[in-house]
Design a protein around this motif. Structure first.
Motif, PDB file in Angstrom:
ATOM      1  N   UNK A 130       0.844  -1.208   0.000  1.00  0.00           N
ATOM      2  CA  UNK A 130       0.000   0.000   0.000  1.00  0.00           C
ATOM      3  C   UNK A 130       0.876   1.254   0.000  1.00  0.00           C
ATOM      4  N   UNK A 131       1.863   1.291  -0.867  1.00  0.00           N
ATOM      5  CA  UNK A 131       2.808   2.412  -0.908  1.00  0.00           C
ATOM      6  C   UNK A 131       2.093   3.747  -1.082  1.00  0.00           C
ATOM      7  N   UNK A 132       2.518   4.733  -0.274  1.00  0.00           N
ATOM      8  CA  UNK A 132       1.999   6.101  -0.304  1.00  0.00           C
ATOM      9  C   UNK A 132       0.537   6.200   0.151  1.00  0.00           C
ATOM     10  N   UNK A 135      -1.957   4.605   5.583  1.00  0.00           N
ATOM     11  CA  UNK A 135      -1.318   3.652   6.497  1.00  0.00           C
ATOM     12  C   UNK A 135       0.189   3.634   6.332  1.00  0.00           C
ATOM     13  N   UNK A 136       0.667   3.733   5.084  1.00  0.00           N
ATOM     14  CA  UNK A 136       2.102   3.752   4.829  1.00  0.00           C
ATOM     15  C   UNK A 136       2.740   4.973   5.465  1.00  0.00           C
ATOM     16  N   UNK A 137       2.124   6.129   5.276  1.00  0.00           N
ATOM     17  CA  UNK A 137       2.659   7.352   5.884  1.00  0.00           C
ATOM     18  C   UNK A 137       2.642   7.268   7.415  1.00  0.00           C
ATOM     19  N   UNK A 138       1.556   6.705   7.956  1.00  0.00           N
ATOM     20  CA  UNK A 138       1.429   6.620   9.413  1.00  0.00           C
ATOM     21  C   UNK A 138       2.534   5.732   9.997  1.00  0.00           C
ATOM     22  N   UNK A 217      12.883  -3.601   0.948  1.00  0.00           N
ATOM     23  CA  UNK A 217      13.136  -4.845   0.224  1.00  0.00           C
ATOM     24  C   UNK A 217      11.912  -5.296  -0.567  1.00  0.00           C
ATOM     25  N   UNK A 218      10.737  -5.172   0.030  1.00  0.00           N
ATOM     26  CA  UNK A 218       9.511  -5.577  -0.666  1.00  0.00           C
ATOM     27  C   UNK A 218       9.282  -4.716  -1.910  1.00  0.00           C
ATOM     28  N   UNK A 219       9.511  -3.425  -1.794  1.00  0.00           N
ATOM     29  CA  UNK A 219       9.335  -2.539  -2.947  1.00  0.00           C
ATOM     30  C   UNK A 219      10.302  -2.925  -4.070  1.00  0.00           C
TER      31      UNK A 219
END
Length: 332
Positions: A130-132, A135-138, A217-219
């Motif tokens: 869920x990049x950007x 939840x990612x920012x949080x 790593x996942x990205x």
């Protein structure tokens, strides 16, 4: 895998030997020794120690012998008798002191490590998928905050909040009525309640760091050719996620196991002092201050052995996760 594991174990033996030499050399570096430190403490209390008294005490404790002789006696007793020496501060065998605190130390450390990996890996995967997103920012912001906040400050904040909300700062690992009580279900529940703050404080920075590593790593793995090919073949996104990118992304996470185990033990010292935890950290700190050489040396050796053991486990797990490591070992 068996050949690879045996080779790693054999390589660990000389490493442990050289570590023991370095450890014994390090604990001899500070000026003076336990006797001079003890005499200084007694002089503050009003007692007078003459040079003859100090020499007699050194002879009684075996500190008048050459350093190399002290080392070989220490190692010989460890290998042949399992005797790690005598703790001058506690006036009992070193092994007895370590056993007194080791159970709770291992409990706190292993629960903290489980907290780190069980929290960091799923969050890291979520942040990458869920990049950007919000939840990612949080979680990314929380990770940076966790890495930047000192352990002792977080401990004080959580104790204050615990006292404000529940009327109990949760100092130590047990309530007063359970400190010397025999083990029971109520005591275990009380321990679990008191472990919340130490586990969060000790594990927060490591968890935050692992989240960042797992996300990165996942990205990097999500758009590799094998993942794109799997999508083109019509495999479900969940199956693709856990079969390819997650397994590859775990490699650097697994490789950190070796020093994560030791960092939890050593990183808990300040937290243990602030939270009044009956674990090994404060014992080691006092041993170094008092130049209790055999207790300090044994603890440093134990930390080094944990690093070697953790690295061995990391190597085995990496070989299991990545077949290329096994094929390179076989030379194929």
């Amino acid at each position: 895998m068996l050949q690879y594991t045996l080779k790693r174990i054999l390589l660990a033996v000389p490493v442990v030997f050289f570590i023991s030499v370095i450890v014994f050399y390090i604990i001899q570096l500070p000026p003076g020794d336990y006797v001079s430190n003890y005499a200084a403490e007694m002089s503050v209390a009003g007692e007078v120690f003459t040079q003859e008294d100090m020499d007699a005490m050194r002879a009684d404790l075996g500190l008048d012998r050459p350093v190399y002789e002290q080392y070989f006696i220490w190692v010989k007793d460890i290998v042949m008798y399992g005797d790690f020496g005598f703790s001058f501060n506690y006036n009992k065998p070193v092994l007895a002191v370590i056993k007194q605190y080791m159970g709770l130390t291992l409990t706190v450390s292993l629960v903290t490590m489980a907290f780190q990996y069980l929290v960091a890996i799923p969050i890291g995967i979520y942040c990458a998928v869920k990049q950007y997103s919000i939840g990612d920012y949080f979680f990314s912001g929380l990770s940076f905050l966790g890495m930047a906040t000192p352990h002792f400050l977080m401990a004080v904040i959580l104790m204050f909040l615990s006292y404000t909300w529940f009327g109990d700062p949760l100092l130590g690992l047990f309530s007063a009525e359970y400190v010397n009580a025999p083990w029971s279900m109520d005591k275990a529940i009380d321990l679990a309640k008191h472990m919340v703050i130490p586990v969060i404080v000790i594990g927060l920075s490591g968890t935050a760091d692992l989240i960042r590593v797992m996300r990165g790593q996942m990205l990097d793995e999500l758009n590799k050719p094998n993942v794109v090919t799997a999508r083109a073949k019509g495999l479900s996104e969940r199956k693709i996620l856990f079969k390819y990118p997650t397994r590859a992304a775990l490699n650097p996470i697994v490789s950190t196991f070796g020093w994560s185990l030791t960092s939890i033990f050593t990183g808990s010292t300040i937290t243990a002092i602030v939270l009044n935890l009956p674990i090994q950290g404060p014992v080691m700190f006092n041993a170094l201050l008092g130049q209790d050489m055999y207790l300090a040396g044994t603890w440093l050796l134990f930390m080094a052995l944990l690093t070697v053991l953790g690295t061995l486990i990391s190597d085995i797990l990496l070989a299991w996760l990545d077949p290329k490591i096994r094929t390179e070992f076989r030379g194929t």
